[in-house]
Design an enzyme around this catalytic site. Structure first.
Site, PDB file in Angstrom:
ATOM      1  N   HIS A  24      16.671  36.559  90.547  1.00 15.01           N
ATOM      2  CA  HIS A  24      15.726  35.344  91.276  1.00 15.01           C
ATOM      3  C   HIS A  24      15.479  35.762  92.659  1.00 15.01           C
ATOM      4  CE1 HIS A  24      19.979  34.373  92.831  1.00 15.01           C
ATOM      5  NE2 HIS A  24      19.422  34.131  93.719  1.00 15.01           N
TER       6      HIS A  24
ATOM      7  N   ASP B  91      20.476  37.468  85.350  1.00 13.83           N
ATOM      8  CA  ASP B  91      20.285  37.132  86.600  1.00 13.83           C
ATOM      9  C   ASP B  91      20.118  38.567  87.450  1.00 13.83           C
ATOM     10  OD1 ASP B  91      18.957  35.966  88.915  1.00 13.83           O
ATOM     11  OD2 ASP B  91      20.992  35.448  89.798  1.00 13.83           O
TER      12      ASP B  91
ATOM     13  N   GLY C 116      20.590  33.762 100.669  1.00  8.57           N
ATOM     14  CA  GLY C 116      20.158  35.052 101.351  1.00  8.57           C
ATOM     15  C   GLY C 116      21.401  36.136 100.857  1.00  8.57           C
ATOM     16  N   ASN C 117      22.773  35.586 100.503  1.00  7.22           N
ATOM     17  CA  ASN C 117      23.805  36.559  99.942  1.00  7.22           C
ATOM     18  C   ASN C 117      23.614  36.952  98.613  1.00  7.22           C
ATOM     19  OD1 ASN C 117      25.787  34.807 102.311  1.00  7.22           O
ATOM     20  ND2 ASN C 117      26.158  36.889 101.868  1.00  7.22           N
ATOM     21  N   SER C 118      22.533  36.162  97.877  1.00  6.73           N
ATOM     22  CA  SER C 118      22.245  36.618  96.569  1.00  6.73           C
ATOM     23  C   SER C 118      21.927  38.155  96.379  1.00  6.73           C
ATOM     24  CB  SER C 118      21.153  35.638  96.095  1.00  6.73           C
ATOM     25  OG  SER C 118      21.448  34.478  95.872  1.00  6.73           O
TER      26      SER C 118
ATOM     27  N   LEU D 181      22.286  36.808  66.074  1.00  5.04           N
ATOM     28  CA  LEU D 181      22.818  36.685  64.729  1.00  5.04           C
ATOM     29  C   LEU D 181      21.775  36.077  64.028  1.00  5.04           C
ATOM     30  CD1 LEU D 181      26.193  35.071  65.615  1.00  5.04           C
ATOM     31  CD2 LEU D 181      25.932  37.258  64.632  1.00  5.04           C
ATOM     32  N   GLY D 182      20.574  35.680  64.760  1.00  6.98           N
ATOM     33  CA  GLY D 182      19.358  34.936  64.099  1.00  6.98           C
ATOM     34  C   GLY D 182      19.972  33.578  63.544  1.00  6.98           C
TER      35      GLY D 182
ATOM     36  N   LEU E 102      23.450  27.891  66.813  1.00 11.46           N
ATOM     37  CA  LEU E 102      25.037  27.570  66.530  1.00 11.46           C
ATOM     38  C   LEU E 102      25.250  26.375  67.641  1.00 11.46           C
ATOM     39  CD1 LEU E 102      26.496  31.263  66.570  1.00 11.46           C
ATOM     40  CD2 LEU E 102      26.185  29.519  64.870  1.00 11.46           C
TER      41      LEU E 102
END
Length: 371
Positions: A111, A141, A213-215, A269-270, A273
């Protein structure tokens, strides 16, 4: 006269002896006092040394000094459609990154770089580099950024976070609020491990101050190792110091996939769930997952049907979607797994070839997920 003289002499001798004895006692007392004073001085010096040593045991300044050269700021022009133009006259967005290779590879949050134009990396020594390539994985992310540089200092990742303990001191490094505040450090403790909150994988929770900004910055332990990459926090009235970081093992998994394939090849797994109510609200639960839809030909061939119940994959119990995501970090599409399931009231084992698909697509009308 002779007797009187001898008596006088004896008196003088006795008086002299008494005076000498007093002098010796005085000197002895002075020596004892000096010894005591010397001992007190030495004790004070030893105490001072102990205090000095105690202060020097705080490793935070040393670790910040060692790790900071591996932490960079990332800045560029944001997507106008996602940013209020009135909030920033230059429409600039920024975040943090961590050097992982000396030849210019940097890991950050997806992001941070999504939609970022004219992205620039600034190292701790003030040098600027234009970003040449970006590889993103929005599911985790995480993103890889490439700049043209050499002799950079890469971080050291923790080999495993299994030895990490709740309450352990950690440091967050990053670029909070303003790009001029690059390489700011905040200190806190690990608040929790294996947190399954608003993410596809388990996260580390800490109370270190993490601000916009720490991301993309590192969460570092007292060995100078990166435990995780800071990704988000809870921010609301009455909520304080609840930040979350992507663990080092997940970061390494994504890095290796992006380096090798240019993307993350996740198995599926297709199946769609549904988690149990207990798992959804975070209660301790060993309830299995229910199949709400069969999505792939591989799953149909394996004989899986709607309303079947999934207990385990290759002998590992799964009770939540995050459990499956964590398990599948060790698998690739095309591999075969054994599923312990309940079908029509019978316990059965289904052999399933893993298909290729994106991860964690929730059904908006229910609590079901496609895997």
């Amino acid at each position: 006269m002779r007797g009187l003289g001898e008596e006088r002499m004896n008196r003088v001798g006795k008086n002299g002896a008494i005076a000498l004895l007093c002098s010796l006692m005085l000197l002895s007392g002075m020596g004892t006092a000096q010894a005591q004073q010397k001992g007190t001085t030495q004790s004070a010096k030893q105490s001072a040394v102990k205090v000095s040593n105690k202060v020097s045991t705080d490793l935070v300044p040393q670790i910040v000094k060692e790790v900071s050269p591996s932490v960079v700021g990332i800045i560029g022009k944001g997507d106008v459609s996602q940013v209020n133009a009135n909030s920033d006259r230059y429409n600039l967005m920024h975040g943090t990154g961590v050097i992982i290779r000396s030849n210019g590879w940097i890991v950050t949050n997806a992001h941070v770089v999504k939609g970022l134009k004219n992205a620039t990396v600034v190292t701790t020594d003030g040098k600027s580099y234009k970003v040449k390539e970006i590889f993103m994985d929005e599911t985790s992310d995480l993103a890889l950024v490439k700049i043209t540089a050499n002799a950079l200092i890469p971080v050291k990742f923790a080999k495993s976070i299994q030895d990490t303990e709740v309450g352990e001191k950690v440091i967050a490094l990053g670029t909070p609020i303003s790009f001029s505040l690059r390489n700011s450090a905040t200190v806190g403790v690990v608040s929790g491990l294996n947190r399954g909150v608003n993410a596809s994988y388990r996260l580390i929770q800490s109370d270190t101050a993490i601000n916009p900004g720490n991301s993309g910055g590192p969460l570092v332990n007292m060995k100078g190792e990166v435990l995780g990459i800071n990704t988000m926090k809870f921010a609301a009235v009455g909520v304080e110091n609840m930040g979350f970081s992507i663990p080092a093992d997940t970061v390494q998994y994504v890095i290796n996939q992006l380096m090798k394939y240019g993307e993350v090849k996740r198995p599926s797994l297709g199946l769609s769930l549904e988690e149990s109510w207990s798992a959804i609200v975070g209660l301790p639960s060993d309830d299995p997952l229910m199949v709400t839809k069969v999505l792939s030909q591989e799953a149909e061939k394996a004989g899986i049907h709607e309303d079947d119940v999934l207990y385990s994959i290759n002998g590992t119990a799964v009770t939540s979607i995050v459990d499956i995501n964590e398990l599948f970090k060790a698998y690739l599409p095309g591999q075969t797994v054994k599923l312990l399931m309940q079908s029509d009231g019978d316990i059965v084992i289904r052999k399933l070839v893993l298909s290729r698909q994106g991860l964690l697509i929730p059904d908006e009308e229910s609590e079901a997920y496609e895997l």
